[in-house]
Design a protein around this motif. Structure first.
Motif, mmCIF file in Angstrom:
data_model
loop_
_atom_site.group_PDB
_atom_site.id
_atom_site.type_symbol
_atom_site.label_atom_id
_atom_site.label_comp_id
_atom_site.label_asym_id
_atom_site.label_seq_id
_atom_site.Cartn_x
_atom_site.Cartn_y
_atom_site.Cartn_z
ATOM 1 N N ARG A 1 0.888 -1.173 0.000
ATOM 2 C CA ARG A 1 0.000 0.000 0.000
ATOM 3 C C ARG A 1 0.922 1.218 0.000
ATOM 4 O O ARG A 1 1.672 1.426 0.951
ATOM 5 C CB ARG A 1 -0.901 -0.002 1.234
ATOM 6 C CG ARG A 1 -1.760 -1.243 1.343
ATOM 7 C CD ARG A 1 -2.420 -1.369 2.705
ATOM 8 N NE ARG A 1 -3.526 -0.441 2.879
ATOM 9 C CZ ARG A 1 -3.554 0.538 3.787
ATOM 10 N NH1 ARG A 1 -2.534 0.720 4.586
ATOM 11 N NH2 ARG A 1 -4.605 1.334 3.887
ATOM 12 N N ALA A 2 0.912 2.003 -1.070
ATOM 13 C CA ALA A 2 1.889 3.080 -1.198
ATOM 14 C C ALA A 2 1.276 4.302 -1.871
ATOM 15 O O ALA A 2 0.445 4.176 -2.775
ATOM 16 C CB ALA A 2 3.103 2.606 -1.997
ATOM 17 N N CYS B 1 1.184 1.865 5.489
ATOM 18 C CA CYS B 1 1.288 2.437 4.147
ATOM 19 C C CYS B 1 2.624 3.154 4.005
ATOM 20 O O CYS B 1 3.068 3.842 4.933
ATOM 21 C CB CYS B 1 0.139 3.425 3.898
ATOM 22 S SG CYS B 1 0.174 4.194 2.247
ATOM 23 N N GLU B 2 3.250 2.982 2.843
ATOM 24 C CA GLU B 2 4.474 3.723 2.554
ATOM 25 C C GLU B 2 4.103 5.019 1.838
ATOM 26 O O GLU B 2 3.256 5.021 0.936
ATOM 27 C CB GLU B 2 5.420 2.915 1.667
ATOM 28 C CG GLU B 2 6.736 3.670 1.423
ATOM 29 C CD GLU B 2 7.581 3.061 0.312
ATOM 30 O OE1 GLU B 2 8.723 2.695 0.594
ATOM 31 O OE2 GLU B 2 7.097 2.976 -0.828
ATOM 32 N N ILE B 3 4.773 6.109 2.207
ATOM 33 C CA ILE B 3 4.531 7.411 1.574
ATOM 34 C C ILE B 3 5.868 7.984 1.117
ATOM 35 O O ILE B 3 6.812 8.070 1.901
ATOM 36 C CB ILE B 3 3.827 8.385 2.545
ATOM 37 C CG1 ILE B 3 2.471 7.818 2.971
ATOM 38 C CG2 ILE B 3 3.663 9.759 1.894
ATOM 39 C CD1 ILE B 3 1.743 8.673 3.993
ATOM 40 N N GLN B 4 5.928 8.357 -0.157
ATOM 41 C CA GLN B 4 7.098 9.025 -0.711
ATOM 42 C C GLN B 4 6.749 10.485 -0.952
ATOM 43 O O GLN B 4 5.674 10.797 -1.477
ATOM 44 C CB GLN B 4 7.528 8.380 -2.031
ATOM 45 C CG GLN B 4 7.988 6.948 -1.894
ATOM 46 C CD GLN B 4 8.398 6.358 -3.232
ATOM 47 O OE1 GLN B 4 8.227 6.982 -4.277
ATOM 48 N NE2 GLN B 4 8.936 5.141 -3.202
ATOM 49 N N ILE B 5 7.662 11.378 -0.575
ATOM 50 C CA ILE B 5 7.426 12.820 -0.731
ATOM 51 C C ILE B 5 8.598 13.399 -1.509
ATOM 52 O O ILE B 5 9.756 13.205 -1.141
ATOM 53 C CB ILE B 5 7.297 13.512 0.642
ATOM 54 C CG1 ILE B 5 6.212 12.829 1.483
ATOM 55 C CG2 ILE B 5 7.001 14.994 0.462
ATOM 56 C CD1 ILE B 5 6.153 13.328 2.919
ATOM 57 N N ARG B 6 8.290 14.136 -2.592
ATOM 58 C CA ARG B 6 9.354 14.692 -3.428
ATOM 59 C C ARG B 6 8.831 15.889 -4.208
ATOM 60 O O ARG B 6 7.622 16.107 -4.290
ATOM 61 C CB ARG B 6 9.870 13.628 -4.411
ATOM 62 C CG ARG B 6 8.802 13.113 -5.364
ATOM 63 C CD ARG B 6 9.313 12.077 -6.333
ATOM 64 N NE ARG B 6 9.719 10.849 -5.704
ATOM 65 C CZ ARG B 6 9.701 9.658 -6.310
ATOM 66 N NH1 ARG B 6 9.256 9.568 -7.575
ATOM 67 N NH2 ARG B 6 10.091 8.580 -5.701
#
Length: 743
Positions: A289-290, A346-351
């Motif tokens: 879940r990402a 859940c994995e969350i990527q921020i960029r």
């Protein structure tokens, strides 16, 4: 089986053009109806033909064209996919394609066809040579490495790479749809060669799909298990992710951040890689879940992270800050794993958008737009946008070569790859010849090379080879290289390996002649001295050499005098009689036995003398040998010469013993000491000082130095040979001394 030409869709259906695809945009001339014309040209040739995989060739070409279209390839590139497969079914393919579509299309089709043939030949050859399970594994590894090398060799034309990537993806799709068994090597090549290359070029869709399909064929049970886990509660999971996505985007925008949140697809192969790489079970793969958050600036990245951590429960051990510490390939992003109110992970990527573009399009885009200018990149000139991108991609492929384990060469065109008749791939420097090729295969093959066929045609041995050519070396049963091969002006040899092997052959030939010359000289000397029964290795050892050949070499080079051998072979008493042995009367000794001289048991008043070959001294065990006219010669009982004389005239042996004066120290006796040492300044002085300190008079010295090794013989006077052992121990402790012994 006939397929319709791929339907062109409107521009809205085509995804953004990747930099690597854009680099080929104008590499083929756009012509009216190129795609339709190319398919019509190929259809009668391909409609009823099959690839070696069993797939219909026309259907395969249709699918390749569609894949190229899906990633933004031009109609001209799509058209090339048909022309490539038409080549095998034309008598003069380059001429016919050039006439119908132009030289650019003909060159691309021929180059791609050549690569396809080489890969097929190499794969079949590897399968034929692998018999045991271990050999199969080794063959698969070697084959994937060979395919990588060939792909890099042909990648100076980026269009070839694009066509091969699309073709391999379609091959995997065909086997997935047909349920047919996948030939050995196809999946391994896809996973280990083609997918990494697609990754480097930023063609992510091809990479992800190729990885999943290839792994599905390699480990079907593992693939099905993970797919089953993903399918379980899929609808519920997707609904939860969408709900979380909408909430997160709304809340972040409400705080004043301009954030765009999207779900991030997770592929089966990447899940398995993470499970194996971190030793996790499926339940602990958090990024199934990402979500991905795109914001405007770096400060907003950290602001968004702060908000996420304050509204969800973070897992600290799963946080990575790749903005502060980017990955080696320049990737930047914040990665965090959180639990929502329901306990779901859940994995969350921020960029930022720039970070996202770099991550999605790879380093090709970064270099093309940030670093490469009018002067190009890494010294490759580029006069326009297209040339700049090609220069960048060449450097990218060079980087791929470095990462894959081969030695960097600095210049992209430094290497070529030729094939043996069995389709084994040989890596050579640019400009290499058939002679270089022969030495790369095997040293013996190079020595015996006398001619060569390249692609079935006889050529001069100094003809430079080209990529993908098949070389058959013509040899003789025995023989060696020509000295002309070392003449750089004649161009027979380019590789350092080949030159080294040829020089080594001639050096060995010269050494053999020198050794033979030395052997002849030594054997003649032994014949003159009547010592032909003497073992040559024993003679060499007595002279301080490791082998007879080492002795012959220095004698042949005239670096070692035969007189040294004569001195060793000629004792002071000849083996049969002592007529020539000089009579020595020591001035300090008493010849009268009654006053303590040597006692000859059972015989009165015989003259005695010490043998020079072994130089006995009290308290050595001694024997006497009655000579003809010179009295009794006294030898040590272990003297080799005494043994020879006794073997021939045993009746002359007589018992002797030391008298009282000798054992009481009233006389001194000459003794020879042999020293072997590393030659250095002051060596003779240091050894002499030892004898002086031990009150031993040195009455003679002989020295000889060969190749840094000194052989020295000292004649010293001793009253008691028992003390000599202690003195030799002191000499052996001197710097550079290897051995010190009594002769």
């Amino acid at each position: 089986m006939k397929s319709q030409a791929p339907a062109t869709s409107d521009n809205s259906a085509i995804k953004p053009v990747l930099p690597v695809v854009a680099a080929t945009a104008h590499s083929l001339p756009e012509q009216a109806n190129t795609l339709v014309r190319a398919r019509a040209f190929a259809e009668p040739l391909l409609a009823s033909e099959l690839l070696d995989t069993g797939e219909n060739i026309l259907a395969h070409a249709d699918a390749v064209a569609d894949i190229l279209r899906s990633i933004g390839g031009s109609e001209a590139m799509q058209a090339a996919s048909y022309l490539v497969y038409a080549c095998d079914h034309l008598n003069r393919p380059q001429e016919l394609i050039a006439k119908a579509f132009g030289d650019n299309f003909a060159a691309l089709a021929m180059e791609t066809t050549k690569l396809v043939r080489v890969q097929r030949q190499a794969r079949l050859a590897q399968l034929a040579s692998a018999r045991s399970s271990a050999a199969n594994q080794q063959a698969d590894t070697l084959q994937t490495e060979n395919v990588r090398k060939m792909l890099l060799a042909f990648s100076r034309d980026l269009r070839v790479v694009m066509l091969r990537l699309a073709s391999r993806l379609q091959t995997l799709r065909f086997f997935a749809a047909s349920k047919l068994p996948v030939p050995d090597g196809i999946a391994a090549e896809a996973l280990q060669v083609f997918a990494p290359l697609a990754n480097r070029l930023g063609i992510w869709e091809i990479k992800w799909e190729m990885e999943d399909l290839a792994f599905r064929f390699q480990e079907p049970d593992t693939y099905r298990q993970v797919a089953k886990w993903l399918d379980e509660k899929r609808a519920e999971r997707e609904a939860n992710v969408e709900r979380l996505r909408a909430t997160l985007e709304s809340e972040l925008n409400a705080t004043g951040l301009s954030a765009k949140v999207s779900g991030r697809p997770k592929h089966i192969y990447s899940i398995i890689k993470k499970m194996r790489g971190k030793g996790l079970d499926f339940a602990h793969v958090y990024d199934v879940r990402a979500l991905r958050v795109i914001v405007a600036s770096v400060p907003e990245c950290y602001a968004a992270l702060s908000w996420v951590h304050s509204h969800f429960t973070p897992l600290p051990e799963e946080f990575d800050d790749y903005i502060a510490k980017p990955k080696l390939n320049g990737y930047q992003s914040l990665h965090t794993v959180v639990r929502d109110s329901g306990g779901q992970v859940c994995e969350i990527q921020i960029r930022t958008q720039a970070m996202h573009d770099h991550a999605e399009n790879g380093v090709a885009a970064h270099w093309a737009y940030k670093e490469a200018g009018a002067k190009g990149y890494a010294g490759v000139s580029a006069s326009g946008a297209f040339e700049t991108k090609i220069a960048v991609l060449r450097q990218l492929l060079e980087w791929e070569r470095d990462l894959s384990g081969t030695q960097p060469h600095g210049v992209f065109d430094d290497l070529i790859y030729a094939l043996t008749p069995e389709a084994a791939i040989v890596e050579l420097p640019q400009g290499a010849t058939a002679v270089d090729f022969a030495y790369s295969v095997h040293t013996s093959l190079g020595h015996r090379c006398r001619g060569a066929r390249v692609d079935g045609v006889m050529v001069p041995l100094n003809t430079p080879l080209k990529n993908g050519q098949t070389v058959e070396v013509i040899t003789v049963k025995e023989g060696g290289p020509s000295r002309d091969w070392l003449n750089s002006e004649q161009g027979y040899l380019v590789s350092h390996r080949a030159r080294t092997k040829v020089r080594a052959w001639f050096n060995a030939l010269a050494l053999a002649k020198t050794t033979a010359k030395g052997r002849e000289a030594v054997e003649k000397l032994l014949q003159r001295e009547g010592k032909t029964a003497l073992k040559l290795d024993d003679l060499a050892a007595q002279l301080g050499f490791t082998s007879a050949d080492a002795l012959f070499e220095v004698v042949g080079k005239e670096e070692f005098s035969l007189r040294a051998i004569e001195q060793l072979l000629r004792p002071d008493e000849p083996p049969q009689h002592d007529l020539e042995a000089p009579l020595i009367r020591k001035p300090r000794s008493d010849s009268n036995p009654s006053k303590g001289g040597l006692l000859v048991v059972g015989v009165d008043s015989l003259m005695t003398q010490m043998a020079k070959c072994c130089k006995p001294a009290p308290p050595d065990a001694i024997c006497g040998f009655v000579t003809r006219g010179k009295g009794v010669s006294v030898h040590r009982t272990d003297c080799p010469n005494l043994k020879e004389m006794v073997a021939k005239n045993g009746e002359r042996l007589i018992d002797v013993e030391w008298g009282l004066n000798q054992t009481a120290g009233g006389s001194v006796f000459p003794v020879d000491v042999a020293v072997q040492a590393q030659d250095r300044q002051g060596l003779l002085r240091d050894i002499s000082e030892v004898f002086t300190k031990e009150k031993m008079n040195v009455i003679g010295v002989q020295t000889q130095s060969i190749k840094g090794t000194a052989w020295m013989t000292f004649t010293v006077e001793v009253a008691d040979s028992g003390r000599l052992h202690k003195v030799l121990g002191l000499v052996a402790e001197l710097p550079g001394v290897r051995s010190a012994r009594r002769r």
